[in-house]
Scaffold this motif. Structure first.
Motif, PDB file in Angstrom:
ATOM      1  N   SER A 149      -5.982 -20.075  -1.596  1.00  0.00           N
ATOM      2  CA  SER A 149      -6.038 -20.633  -0.427  1.00  0.00           C
ATOM      3  C   SER A 149      -4.534 -20.460   0.307  1.00  0.00           C
ATOM      4  O   SER A 149      -4.256 -20.540   1.648  1.00  0.00           O
ATOM      5  CB  SER A 149      -6.224 -22.008  -0.302  1.00  0.00           C
ATOM      6  N   ASP A 150      -3.541 -20.381  -0.691  1.00  0.00           N
ATOM      7  CA  ASP A 150      -2.056 -20.229  -0.121  1.00  0.00           C
ATOM      8  C   ASP A 150      -1.965 -18.735   0.306  1.00  0.00           C
ATOM      9  O   ASP A 150      -0.766 -18.473   0.887  1.00  0.00           O
ATOM     10  CB  ASP A 150      -1.083 -20.716  -1.068  1.00  0.00           C
ATOM     11  N   HIS A 151      -2.656 -18.025   0.012  1.00  0.00           N
ATOM     12  CA  HIS A 151      -2.580 -16.430   0.238  1.00  0.00           C
ATOM     13  C   HIS A 151      -2.429 -16.223   1.705  1.00  0.00           C
ATOM     14  O   HIS A 151      -3.206 -16.753   2.600  1.00  0.00           O
ATOM     15  CB  HIS A 151      -3.787 -15.758  -0.110  1.00  0.00           C
ATOM     16  N   GLN A 152      -1.550 -15.679   2.311  1.00  0.00           N
ATOM     17  CA  GLN A 152      -1.159 -15.242   3.679  1.00  0.00           C
ATOM     18  C   GLN A 152      -2.503 -14.972   4.604  1.00  0.00           C
ATOM     19  O   GLN A 152      -2.858 -15.510   5.568  1.00  0.00           O
ATOM     20  CB  GLN A 152      -0.162 -14.167   4.093  1.00  0.00           C
ATOM     21  N   THR A 153      -3.134 -13.916   3.904  1.00  0.00           N
ATOM     22  CA  THR A 153      -4.512 -13.581   4.488  1.00  0.00           C
ATOM     23  C   THR A 153      -5.504 -14.542   5.048  1.00  0.00           C
ATOM     24  O   THR A 153      -6.063 -14.871   5.793  1.00  0.00           O
ATOM     25  CB  THR A 153      -5.204 -12.469   3.585  1.00  0.00           C
ATOM     26  N   LEU A 154      -5.379 -15.700   3.920  1.00  0.00           N
ATOM     27  CA  LEU A 154      -6.478 -16.811   3.981  1.00  0.00           C
ATOM     28  C   LEU A 154      -5.918 -17.802   4.778  1.00  0.00           C
ATOM     29  O   LEU A 154      -6.904 -18.525   5.671  1.00  0.00           O
ATOM     30  CB  LEU A 154      -6.751 -17.393   2.551  1.00  0.00           C
ATOM     31  N   ILE A 155      -4.552 -18.172   5.057  1.00  0.00           N
ATOM     32  CA  ILE A 155      -4.092 -18.837   5.792  1.00  0.00           C
ATOM     33  C   ILE A 155      -4.235 -18.426   7.327  1.00  0.00           C
ATOM     34  O   ILE A 155      -4.884 -19.177   8.231  1.00  0.00           O
ATOM     35  CB  ILE A 155      -2.475 -18.945   5.689  1.00  0.00           C
ATOM     36  N   ALA A 156      -4.079 -16.934   7.589  1.00  0.00           N
ATOM     37  CA  ALA A 156      -4.512 -16.425   8.873  1.00  0.00           C
ATOM     38  C   ALA A 156      -5.904 -16.683   9.394  1.00  0.00           C
ATOM     39  O   ALA A 156      -6.154 -17.096  10.199  1.00  0.00           O
ATOM     40  CB  ALA A 156      -3.814 -15.108   8.902  1.00  0.00           C
ATOM     41  N   LEU A 157      -6.961 -16.335   8.142  1.00  0.00           N
ATOM     42  CA  LEU A 157      -8.108 -16.543   8.448  1.00  0.00           C
ATOM     43  C   LEU A 157      -8.792 -18.003   8.947  1.00  0.00           C
ATOM     44  O   LEU A 157      -9.447 -18.176   9.853  1.00  0.00           O
ATOM     45  CB  LEU A 157      -8.841 -15.858   7.204  1.00  0.00           C
ATOM     46  N   LYS A 158      -7.922 -18.797   8.037  1.00  0.00           N
ATOM     47  CA  LYS A 158      -8.269 -20.200   8.386  1.00  0.00           C
ATOM     48  C   LYS A 158      -8.116 -20.561   9.648  1.00  0.00           C
ATOM     49  O   LYS A 158      -8.772 -21.351  10.540  1.00  0.00           O
ATOM     50  CB  LYS A 158      -7.516 -21.004   7.345  1.00  0.00           C
ATOM     51  N   SER A 159      -6.661 -20.423  10.004  1.00  0.00           N
ATOM     52  CA  SER A 159      -6.487 -20.825  11.503  1.00  0.00           C
ATOM     53  C   SER A 159      -7.196 -20.149  12.666  1.00  0.00           C
ATOM     54  O   SER A 159      -7.346 -20.677  13.631  1.00  0.00           O
ATOM     55  CB  SER A 159      -4.934 -20.764  11.867  1.00  0.00           C
ATOM     56  N   ASN A 160      -7.429 -18.745  12.240  1.00  0.00           N
ATOM     57  CA  ASN A 160      -8.201 -18.138  13.242  1.00  0.00           C
ATOM     58  C   ASN A 160      -9.664 -18.833  13.386  1.00  0.00           C
ATOM     59  O   ASN A 160     -10.329 -19.132  14.377  1.00  0.00           O
ATOM     60  CB  ASN A 160      -8.727 -16.685  12.682  1.00  0.00           C
ATOM     61  N   ILE A 161     -10.383 -19.365  12.403  1.00  0.00           N
ATOM     62  CA  ILE A 161     -11.691 -19.898  12.312  1.00  0.00           C
ATOM     63  C   ILE A 161     -11.442 -21.132  13.319  1.00  0.00           C
ATOM     64  O   ILE A 161     -12.412 -21.635  13.977  1.00  0.00           O
ATOM     65  CB  ILE A 161     -12.361 -20.297  10.829  1.00  0.00           C
ATOM     66  N   GLN A 162     -10.538 -21.930  12.784  1.00  0.00           N
ATOM     67  CA  GLN A 162     -10.098 -23.181  13.353  1.00  0.00           C
ATOM     68  C   GLN A 162      -9.958 -23.041  14.789  1.00  0.00           C
ATOM     69  O   GLN A 162     -10.551 -23.959  15.617  1.00  0.00           O
ATOM     70  CB  GLN A 162      -8.909 -23.723  12.887  1.00  0.00           C
ATOM     71  N   LYS A 163      -9.349 -22.188  15.456  1.00  0.00           N
ATOM     72  CA  LYS A 163      -9.098 -21.954  16.718  1.00  0.00           C
ATOM     73  C   LYS A 163     -10.584 -21.543  17.330  1.00  0.00           C
ATOM     74  O   LYS A 163     -10.919 -22.142  18.483  1.00  0.00           O
ATOM     75  CB  LYS A 163      -8.081 -20.715  16.786  1.00  0.00           C
ATOM     76  N   ASN A 164     -11.231 -20.745  16.745  1.00  0.00           N
ATOM     77  CA  ASN A 164     -12.505 -20.395  17.412  1.00  0.00           C
ATOM     78  C   ASN A 164     -13.536 -21.480  17.350  1.00  0.00           C
ATOM     79  O   ASN A 164     -13.962 -21.761  18.502  1.00  0.00           O
ATOM     80  CB  ASN A 164     -13.359 -19.434  16.570  1.00  0.00           C
ATOM     81  N   VAL A 165     -13.344 -22.456  16.497  1.00  0.00           N
ATOM     82  CA  VAL A 165     -14.248 -23.824  16.453  1.00  0.00           C
ATOM     83  C   VAL A 165     -14.001 -24.479  17.458  1.00  0.00           C
ATOM     84  O   VAL A 165     -14.628 -25.115  18.479  1.00  0.00           O
ATOM     85  CB  VAL A 165     -14.313 -24.462  14.999  1.00  0.00           C
ATOM     86  N   LYS A 166     -12.473 -24.607  17.767  1.00  0.00           N
ATOM     87  CA  LYS A 166     -11.913 -25.626  18.695  1.00  0.00           C
ATOM     88  C   LYS A 166     -12.273 -24.967  20.194  1.00  0.00           C
ATOM     89  O   LYS A 166     -12.666 -25.673  21.110  1.00  0.00           O
ATOM     90  CB  LYS A 166     -10.565 -25.557  18.715  1.00  0.00           C
ATOM     91  N   ASP A 167     -12.128 -23.672  20.473  1.00  0.00           N
ATOM     92  CA  ASP A 167     -12.383 -23.118  21.635  1.00  0.00           C
ATOM     93  C   ASP A 167     -13.876 -23.049  22.205  1.00  0.00           C
ATOM     94  O   ASP A 167     -14.065 -23.195  23.152  1.00  0.00           O
ATOM     95  CB  ASP A 167     -11.901 -21.583  21.561  1.00  0.00           C
ATOM     96  N   ILE A 168     -14.807 -22.901  20.999  1.00  0.00           N
ATOM     97  CA  ILE A 168     -15.919 -22.729  21.548  1.00  0.00           C
ATOM     98  C   ILE A 168     -16.865 -24.057  21.255  1.00  0.00           C
ATOM     99  O   ILE A 168     -17.802 -24.385  22.254  1.00  0.00           O
ATOM    100  CB  ILE A 168     -16.661 -21.493  20.621  1.00  0.00           C
ATOM    101  N   ILE A 169     -16.371 -24.731  20.328  1.00  0.00           N
ATOM    102  CA  ILE A 169     -17.380 -25.863  20.075  1.00  0.00           C
ATOM    103  C   ILE A 169     -16.397 -26.961  20.553  1.00  0.00           C
ATOM    104  O   ILE A 169     -17.064 -28.152  21.294  1.00  0.00           O
ATOM    105  CB  ILE A 169     -17.975 -26.333  18.787  1.00  0.00           C
ATOM    106  N   GLY A 170     -15.251 -27.033  20.591  1.00  0.00           N
ATOM    107  CA  GLY A 170     -14.618 -28.286  21.149  1.00  0.00           C
ATOM    108  C   GLY A 170     -14.016 -29.451  20.031  1.00  0.00           C
ATOM    109  O   GLY A 170     -13.589 -30.429  20.652  1.00  0.00           O
ATOM    110  N   ILE A 171     -13.949 -29.118  18.901  1.00  0.00           N
ATOM    111  CA  ILE A 171     -13.710 -30.035  17.748  1.00  0.00           C
ATOM    112  C   ILE A 171     -12.364 -29.372  16.892  1.00  0.00           C
ATOM    113  O   ILE A 171     -12.779 -28.177  16.710  1.00  0.00           O
ATOM    114  CB  ILE A 171     -14.658 -30.621  16.963  1.00  0.00           C
ATOM    115  N   ASN A 172     -11.645 -30.109  16.485  1.00  0.00           N
ATOM    116  CA  ASN A 172     -10.718 -29.739  15.482  1.00  0.00           C
ATOM    117  C   ASN A 172     -11.445 -29.947  13.769  1.00  0.00           C
ATOM    118  O   ASN A 172     -12.001 -30.989  13.783  1.00  0.00           O
ATOM    119  CB  ASN A 172      -9.483 -30.648  15.509  1.00  0.00           C
ATOM    120  N   VAL A 173     -11.570 -28.870  13.144  1.00  0.00           N
ATOM    121  CA  VAL A 173     -12.199 -29.007  11.836  1.00  0.00           C
ATOM    122  C   VAL A 173     -11.086 -28.612  10.854  1.00  0.00           C
ATOM    123  O   VAL A 173     -10.260 -27.976  10.987  1.00  0.00           O
ATOM    124  CB  VAL A 173     -13.324 -28.144  11.812  1.00  0.00           C
TER     125      VAL A 173
END
Ligand code: DLL
Length: 452
Positions: A398-422
């Protein structure tokens, strides 16, 4: 105080006559104005002229949440857009929200039922009402706002969040009534503790809490911590928003349902049959008077029962029990409706993850948290594990740069589209259990945590 004595204390026979008349007019109206209902009635062989009153209700077809989705955004509106003065929306089962519309008269009716609710909970013209439900597409803020204003109370439209500011204004403005989700009220308490604010010294006397399930235990906790009365308010945007029903402060025993506008039934969610009086089942509501967005036998998905015994407060309208659960997989996370299918469609916007995921829901203090566990694709797994193995100071991928970026991208999408922090954690391909039949994607630990 009883805000609308004429309608809240009507004789049952008179009320049933009114409901019958309204139902007959409604059926005709939707048949004439909403192509969806015309089709549905024609397909199920219902001639609107044959619907003569309440006795014919059970023969009418249901309206389901997916019908709203299929008719997105305005297909179910029964008035031209020029008569629609407001649009609200709530999360649907997929990325698209459920849209609802109001005419001027609908807004006036909504204000009236919210005024009934708030007055029943003890609000008067002399109160200062802090509305801490969100304002916006969500119906909570504006619904409570219009109701409190109609009573003539002084309204503080602070909306949600801003915890410290909520406490500051509560103290400085002398709020006597607060409207928010029960979990937010508990969170406010924790923050007040940290700030060493003695909440029992505040003039607050009542809270009108809803928009998410809560329990008697939670009521006791809030009442004791804040030294206030806590009343349960229920509603859903499809029907009107808050104000479908609310407890009276005198009895706090069942929510008085405004059945001159919202005709309730309880059905067995499996068979669709009406259950015997007083038994638990799914709440179905027909909106008797709404102009812009009328619904026939809408399946709310909420589990409750109806109570016909008279209440000590003098109101004669029917009461519903506290909502005890849902028939579908809808979760409510900090007041936001979330469907697993919706999370799935957001997840799959990222091509590097598999459609194998679990949603872990927990409660810390009063706050709901959701963690998404999702499998990453084999290629990505190989790539990151290879490079991680070559770096000896890293123990997890999980500490891999690619996964850190992927994680924040998913979190941003969930926040933008559903409206919650996960929270998001990645799993190896194939590691999430596969079952035949219905997959249990949601692990909701909140109930067990409540008892602990
Ligand atoms: O939550 C409207 C509302 C706002 C009600 C403020 C009360 C106070 P929606 O976002 O459409 O509308 O969510 C509706 O929330 O079908 C229930 O599952 C749940 N819900 C609402 N009130 C309660 C409650 C607003 N008092 C969905 N107890 C509903 C349990 C509730 N669940």
């Amino acid at each position: 105080m009883i805000f609308d004595r004429e309608h809240e204390c009507m004789g049952r026979e008179e009320l049933q006559r009114l409901q019958s008349e309204r139902l007959v007019a409604l059926v005709k109206r939707v048949y004439d104005r909403v192509p969806f209902y015309r089709r549905l009635f024609d397909e199920t062989g219902i001639a609107p002229g044959k619907v003569r009153g309440l006795a014919d209700l059970a023969g009418l077809p249901f309206t389901r949440k997916y019908n709203l989705r299929d008719e997105y955004p305005f297909g179910l509106f029964a008035t031209p857009m020029r008569e629609v003065v407001r649009i609200h929306a709530s999360s649907g089962t997929t990325g698209k929200p459920t849209t609802v519309g109001y005419t001027k008269d609908d807004i006036a009716m909504w204000a009236n039922v919210c005024a009934r609710a708030l007055a029943g909970a003890g609000t008067t013209q002399d109160d200062v009402v802090q509305v801490a439900y969100g304002y916006g597409l969500f119906t909570g803020g504006l619904g409570a706002h219009y109701g409190a204003e109609l009573i003539g109370a002084s309204v503080i439209p602070i909306s949600g969040s801003n915890t410290q500011r909520q406490l500051m204004l509560m103290e400085d403005f002398g709020s006597t009534v607060i409207c928010c989700t029960p979990s937010f009220m508990l969170y406010l308490y924790d923050v007040a503790q940290q700030l060493e604010l003695d909440v029992k010294k505040l003039p607050l006397k009542v809270g009108v809490f809803g928009a998410e399930p809560w329990s008697e235990g939670m009521r006791r906790d809030i009442e004791q911590k804040w030294n206030i009365k806590a009343c349960d308010i229920y509603g859903l945007s499809e029907i009107i928003g808050p104000g479908v029903s609310c407890e009276c402060v005198e009895a706090q025993s069942g929510l008085h349902l405004n059945d001159d506008h919202f005709l309730p039934e309880i059905i067995d969610p499996e068979s669709g049959e009406t259950v015997p009086e007083g038994e638990m089942g799914e709440l179905v509501i027909t909106t008797l008077t709404k102009e812009a967005f009328p619904l026939i036998r809408y399946r709310t998905g909420d589990i409750t029962r109806l109570m016909t015994e008279p209440c000590i407060c003098g109101r004669t309208n029917i009461r519903m029990d506290r909502v005890s659960g849902r028939t579908d997989d809808m979760l409510i996370i900090r007041g936001v409706n979330v469907f697993p299918s919706q999370v799935e469609s957001v997840l799959l916007m990222s091509p590097q993850v598999e459609p194998h995921y679990r949603l872990i829901v927990t409660r810390k203090g009063a706050m709901d948290n959701m963690e998404i566990q999702v499998e990453i694709k084999q290629d990505l797994y190989r790539e990151v594990s290879d490079s991680v193995l070559s770096m000896d100071d890293m123990t997890t991928i999980s500490d891999h740069q690619t996964l850190i970026a992927l994680k924040s991208n998913i979190q941003k999408n969930v926040k933008d589209i559903i409206g919650i922090n996960v929270g998001v954690t990645f799993r190896e391909p194939g590691s999430i259990e596969r079952v035949e039949g219905k997959t249990q994607r949601v692990v909701d630990k909140r109930k067990e945590q409540e008892g602990s």
